[in-house]
Design a protein around this motif. Structure first.
Motif, PDB file in Angstrom:
ATOM      1  N   ARG A   1       0.833  -1.207   0.000  1.00 47.58           N
ATOM      2  CA  ARG A   1       0.000   0.000   0.000  1.00 47.58           C
ATOM      3  C   ARG A   1       0.865   1.254   0.000  1.00 47.58           C
ATOM      4  O   ARG A   1       0.609   2.196  -0.754  1.00 47.58           O
ATOM      5  CB  ARG A   1      -0.912  -0.002   1.234  1.00 47.58           C
ATOM      6  CG  ARG A   1      -1.742   1.256   1.384  1.00 47.58           C
ATOM      7  CD  ARG A   1      -2.539   1.242   2.676  1.00 47.58           C
ATOM      8  NE  ARG A   1      -1.687   1.042   3.832  1.00 47.58           N
ATOM      9  CZ  ARG A   1      -0.929   1.986   4.383  1.00 47.58           C
ATOM     10  NH1 ARG A   1      -0.918   3.202   3.861  1.00 47.58           N
ATOM     11  NH2 ARG A   1      -0.187   1.743   5.445  1.00 47.58           N
ATOM     12  N   LYS A   2       1.913   1.288   0.825  1.00 43.44           N
ATOM     13  CA  LYS A   2       2.774   2.477   0.907  1.00 43.44           C
ATOM     14  C   LYS A   2       3.517   2.707  -0.396  1.00 43.44           C
ATOM     15  O   LYS A   2       3.655   3.846  -0.851  1.00 43.44           O
ATOM     16  CB  LYS A   2       3.773   2.299   2.052  1.00 43.44           C
ATOM     17  CG  LYS A   2       3.156   2.359   3.433  1.00 43.44           C
ATOM     18  CD  LYS A   2       4.210   2.116   4.505  1.00 43.44           C
ATOM     19  CE  LYS A   2       3.591   2.128   5.889  1.00 43.44           C
ATOM     20  NZ  LYS A   2       4.607   1.825   6.939  1.00 43.44           N
ATOM     21  N   ASN A   3       3.987   1.629  -1.012  1.00 47.86           N
ATOM     22  CA  ASN A   3       4.774   1.761  -2.240  1.00 47.86           C
ATOM     23  C   ASN A   3       3.928   2.149  -3.444  1.00 47.86           C
ATOM     24  O   ASN A   3       4.460   2.538  -4.481  1.00 47.86           O
ATOM     25  CB  ASN A   3       5.512   0.454  -2.543  1.00 47.86           C
ATOM     26  CG  ASN A   3       6.657   0.199  -1.577  1.00 47.86           C
ATOM     27  OD1 ASN A   3       7.094   1.104  -0.874  1.00 47.86           O
ATOM     28  ND2 ASN A   3       7.124  -1.026  -1.518  1.00 47.86           N
ATOM     29  N   HIS A   4       2.587   1.994  -3.331  1.00 49.43           N
ATOM     30  CA  HIS A   4       1.715   2.268  -4.467  1.00 49.43           C
ATOM     31  C   HIS A   4       0.684   3.340  -4.129  1.00 49.43           C
ATOM     32  O   HIS A   4      -0.447   3.290  -4.608  1.00 49.43           O
ATOM     33  CB  HIS A   4       1.008   0.981  -4.917  1.00 49.43           C
ATOM     34  CG  HIS A   4       1.934  -0.066  -5.457  1.00 49.43           C
ATOM     35  ND1 HIS A   4       2.535  -1.005  -4.652  1.00 49.43           N
ATOM     36  CD2 HIS A   4       2.387  -0.289  -6.714  1.00 49.43           C
ATOM     37  CE1 HIS A   4       3.303  -1.784  -5.393  1.00 49.43           C
ATOM     38  NE2 HIS A   4       3.237  -1.374  -6.635  1.00 49.43           N
ATOM     39  N   ARG A   5       1.092   4.307  -3.312  1.00 49.72           N
ATOM     40  CA  ARG A   5       0.170   5.378  -2.911  1.00 49.72           C
ATOM     41  C   ARG A   5      -0.387   6.107  -4.129  1.00 49.72           C
ATOM     42  O   ARG A   5      -1.596   6.319  -4.250  1.00 49.72           O
ATOM     43  CB  ARG A   5       0.919   6.348  -1.997  1.00 49.72           C
ATOM     44  CG  ARG A   5       0.089   7.517  -1.497  1.00 49.72           C
ATOM     45  CD  ARG A   5      -0.929   7.088  -0.463  1.00 49.72           C
ATOM     46  NE  ARG A   5      -1.654   8.235   0.056  1.00 49.72           N
ATOM     47  CZ  ARG A   5      -1.295   8.911   1.134  1.00 49.72           C
ATOM     48  NH1 ARG A   5      -0.221   8.555   1.801  1.00 49.72           N
ATOM     49  NH2 ARG A   5      -2.016   9.927   1.558  1.00 49.72           N
ATOM     50  N   GLU A   6       0.489   6.505  -5.046  1.00 51.48           N
ATOM     51  CA  GLU A   6       0.043   7.233  -6.232  1.00 51.48           C
ATOM     52  C   GLU A   6      -0.739   6.331  -7.168  1.00 51.48           C
ATOM     53  O   GLU A   6      -1.679   6.768  -7.839  1.00 51.48           O
ATOM     54  CB  GLU A   6       1.245   7.840  -6.949  1.00 51.48           C
ATOM     55  CG  GLU A   6       1.955   8.921  -6.156  1.00 51.48           C
ATOM     56  CD  GLU A   6       3.104   9.527  -6.922  1.00 51.48           C
ATOM     57  OE1 GLU A   6       3.323   9.109  -8.079  1.00 51.48           O
ATOM     58  OE2 GLU A   6       3.781  10.410  -6.372  1.00 51.48           O
TER      59      GLU A   6
END
Length: 352
Positions: free
Chosen positions: A114-119
């Motif tokens: 989730r953090k790595n794919h925020r955008e």
């Protein structure tokens, strides 16, 4: 193009039952979410979630992004946002086991994805909206806009002035130096001794948050200086064009502009702000949502730290147009969005 993924097959055969697809009803929400994500993936709309391909093929295989998305999106659909709760449900809940094809990423993996794919999740929101329009939903006829103050994961009493933050950082660094010196005496200067104690891990985390809070106050002060410099430039330009000096006291030089003494930042969640609500003060955020009145599809959303809604009408209309390709024919909003400036935003395309 090939990727080094753990094999992911929701039709994988088992002795009892024959396959995980038999565990859920045909008209269930989990199957609907699965079908929607598969459809988006088959059309290449989820490409941003795929990692860059490694030519050497090395490295441990990662969980398939389609599986991770299904688990996260379904969890969010039923109000579960905690990575740890999703971890437990992947072990115990039939719907989640179906979506994951009996694979079990732990909470750290879920949280990191989730953090790595925020955008990329913003991209997913746009793709789902596009899918809704293809299905005849969210035609942008009449929409409604409202905001809600949301409590952040922070307390009001954790707000600090810059001086208080600086003093606390100093105290923590002094304490850390004393601890380092004591541990050097106990273990020797070349030995770690043991894993870092929990209290020290928490201290380091708090120190990072204190620095972030201080940096936020510094950035606010810098913004005030830049705004003051711009005011002075505009004043000088007007004087040059008119050939006359403006009356009144000269503006304060930018370098002399400082933060008000009562300016504070929260040391638990530095990004949050103090917001006034009908139930008192909250430390948190102002969540904005614009919804298609006919289908209840969310057509635009944003999170802000502005205390009121009046400044949100223009950016929300712009976000709606950016995401959907056009502005709505009619937009409804309560009195919190009213101002004379906002009334001028109405045009031939959008009635407010």
């Amino acid at each position: 193009m090939t990727f080094n993924f753990i094999r992911y097959d929701q039709g994988q055969q088992h002795l009892l039952p024959k396959n995980v697809a038999e565990w859920v009803e045909e008209d269930s929400l989990e199957r609907y979410v699965s079908d929607v994500i598969d459809h988006l993936d088959n059309e290449g709309r989820l490409d941003p979630f795929y990692p860059d391909n490694r030519e050497d093929g090395r490295g441990r295989p990662s969980f398939h992004p389609v599986m991770m998305l299904k688990v996260l999106v379904f969890g969010y659909c039923i109000g579960i946002r905690s990575s740890r709760k999703l971890d437990r449900l992947l072990e115990r809940d039939i719907a989640f086991r179906y979506l994951a094809a009996n694979q079990h990423p732990d909470f750290r993996t879920i949280s990191l994805f989730r953090k790595n794919h925020r955008e990329e999740f913003e991209h997913l929101f746009v793709e789902i909206l596009r899918l809704c329009r293809e299905a005849g939903m969210a035609e942008m006829g009449e929409v409604a806009l409202d905001g809600r103050r949301v409590q952040g994961d922070a307390a009001l009493d954790q707000n600090r002035t810059r001086e208080q933050i600086t003093d606390e950082i100093h105290d923590i660094l002094e304490e850390a130096a004393e601890v380092d010196e004591a541990e050097d005496d106990e273990y020797g200067p070349e030995q770690r001794g043991d894993e870092l104690p929990e209290e020290l891990r928490e201290r380091e985390d708090r120190l990072n948050r204190l620095r972030e809070a201080r940096d936020r106050l510094n950035a606010t002060e810098q913004q005030l200086k830049e705004e003051q410099a711009e005011k002075i430039r505009q004043r000088e330009q007007e004087e040059e064009e008119s050939g006359q000096k403006k009356r009144g006291r000269k503006p304060t030089p930018p370098e002399e502009v400082e933060l008000p003494e009562d300016s504070k930042a929260n040391t638990t969640d530095p990004a949050s702000q103090t917001l006034k609500t009908s139930n008192g003060w909250k430390q948190g955020y102002n969540g904005q949502a614009m919804v298609d009145c006919d289908t209840q599809v969310i057509v635009a959303q944003e999170i802000t730290t502005d205390a009121n809604d009046v400044q949100q009408l223009k950016p929300m209309l712009e976000t709606c147009e950016k995401v959907n390709g056009k502005r709505p024919e009619k937009a409804l909003a309560d009195a919190g969005y009213w101002s004379k400036a906002n009334a001028q935003l109405a045009d031939e395309q959008t009635e407010l």
